[in-house]
Scaffold this active site. Structure first.
Site, short mmCIF file in Angstrom:
data_model
loop_
_atom_site.label_atom_id
_atom_site.label_comp_id
_atom_site.label_asym_id
_atom_site.label_seq_id
_atom_site.Cartn_x
_atom_site.Cartn_y
_atom_site.Cartn_z
N GLU A 189 -46.83 -7.80 2.94
CA GLU A 189 -45.91 -6.74 3.33
C GLU A 189 -46.40 -5.39 2.84
O GLU A 189 -46.40 -4.40 3.57
CB GLU A 189 -44.51 -7.03 2.77
N ASN A 221 -41.81 2.08 -5.92
CA ASN A 221 -43.09 2.60 -6.38
C ASN A 221 -43.24 2.50 -7.89
O ASN A 221 -44.36 2.42 -8.41
CB ASN A 221 -43.27 4.04 -5.91
N GLU A 222 -42.11 2.52 -8.61
CA GLU A 222 -42.19 2.31 -10.06
C GLU A 222 -42.70 0.90 -10.36
O GLU A 222 -43.53 0.69 -11.26
CB GLU A 222 -40.81 2.52 -10.70
#
Length: 391
Positions: free
Chosen positions: A244, A378-379
């Site tokens: 993904e 994104n962290e």
């Protein structure tokens, strides 16, 4: 200067362009290029056209019914399709559950599901996130209890994209509570028409019905619909998430939206690109897109060679998601209040945009705030990168 593509790859690009010119319906192309969202019917239409050409499973190897494109051919196809105005191919079946079935599924499961995914006869959605189990996915609570040749599934999934349109859902469920929480998870394929499933819409900030909550109340699922062994779901989930996140590598969407930005900048015979500050911001975006594109190509060339380059998925996800947001933000800054999809009047009694290309801009910007959150925020991606590189 070294060539980025071989003569054969350039010829393939021409083949793709010719196919798009001939087969992509003009009205669909126009609507996509003007920023409209594709409907379920649009996606089915496009997938069926690809299937007729033998490209329905364009990301798949030939042994599973795909055309056997190389990594670079896949990149070229997606890059050209985005820029031509094709709707995105539904990823949940083609790019997510299909690779899991290919790697972990039985021969009977491959024979049953893969052909219908390639032709989009079955429209899929993804049942991963739950209330309280998003980034910490291993804490999921939806339970599957064995009852003879079936499982009884009870629980809730949330933020389920296109569940209201889907025929099937692939789900992570808890089949055991002992030991490590990751070890008690299994991977099930569930027919959305099964009694006991309720889909409730979630209307997002942009006013769209894209995501849903899905409830399971003693839903009976055949054990034959389990992929892999019981308790192997976490392994399947990690494999799927890697696939993904690699979907973020293509810059086709960003290129298409920059082209739209430049078109929107032309008004009344004048161009905002004559403004040095605005032109510099557009140029900066184009340079970032080009750099991300080259990075993606470097990863793909390494994939072709069989080399391990390390961390392409989280790295590309971070790069692409921020670029998408920044391109759309500049569109909103260009248009200001004209980007709002409401009928209203300002102090000079001038109506704001409605039912026009401009009215798509602000909703799309709002919708794409999600890109730095879904598929692992994104962290989380930065943590994955740091742990892999630094230990």
């Amino acid at each position: 200067m070294a060539r980025l593509f071989t003569v054969e790859e350039d010829a393939f690009r021409l083949t793709v362009r010719t196919f798009l010119d001939d087969k992509l319906p003009a009205d669909l192309r126009e609507r996509m290029l003007s920023g409209e969202r594709p409907t379920r019917e649009d996606k089915v239409t496009w997938s069926r056209l690809l299937h007729e050409r033998g490209w329905g499973g364009y990301t798949w190897p030939a042994e599973h019914g795909g055309p056997g494109f190389s990594p670079i051919q896949r990149y070229i196809f997606e890059d050209e399709a985005w820029q031509a105005g094709a709707p995105e191919v539904v990823p949940f079946g083609l790019k997510m559950v299909a690779p899991v079935i290919m790697k972990f599924g039985s021969d009977a499961q491959k024979k049953r599901f893969l052909p219908r995914i390639a032709s989009l006869e079955d429209y899929w959605c993804q049942g991963y996130s739950e209330p309280g189990s998003g980034s910490d996915l291993a804490s999921l609570k939806t339970r599957a209890v064995r009852d003879g040749d079936d499982y009884l599934v009870t629980g809730q999934k949330i933020w389920t994209t296109e569940a209201h349109d889907a025929d099937w859902i692939f789900c992570l469920v808890r089949t055991a509570s002992d030991g490590r929480k990751q070890d008690g998870i299994s991977f099930l394929l569930i027919d959305m028409k099964t009694p006991g499933i309720t889909v409730r819409p979630i209307i997002t900030f942009d006013g769209a019905h894209e995501v849903n909550e899905v409830w399971f109340d003693n839903v009976r699922v055949p054990v034959a619909n389990r992929i892999g062994e019981e308790g192997q779901g976490w392994t399947c989930a990690k494999y799927l998430l890697e696939k993904e996140r690699l979907n973020f590598g293509g810059m086709g969407f960003c290129k298409r939206e920059v082209a739209r930005l430049k078109r929107l900048a032309q008004t009344n015979g004048k161009s905002r690109l004559d403004n040095p500050l605005f032109a510099a911001r557009v140029a900066a975006l184009e340079m970032r897109i080009a750099a991300a594109d080259l990075t993606n190509l470097r990863f793909l060339r390494a994939e072709e060679r069989g080399d391990a380059v390390g961390l392409p998925a989280p790295y590309l996800k971070i790069l692409s998601s921020h670029l998408q947001q920044d391109v759309l933000e500049l569109q909103v800054r260009l248009l200001g209040r004209s980007a709002l999809p409401v009928r209203a009047a300002d102090l000079s009694n001038t109506p704001l945009a409605l039912d026009s290309e401009l009215a798509n801009v602000a909703p799309t910007y709002c919708n794409y705030r999600k890109t730095t959150i879904y598929a692992g925020s994104n962290e989380i991606q930065r943590n994955i990168a740091a742990k892999s590189l630094l230990g």
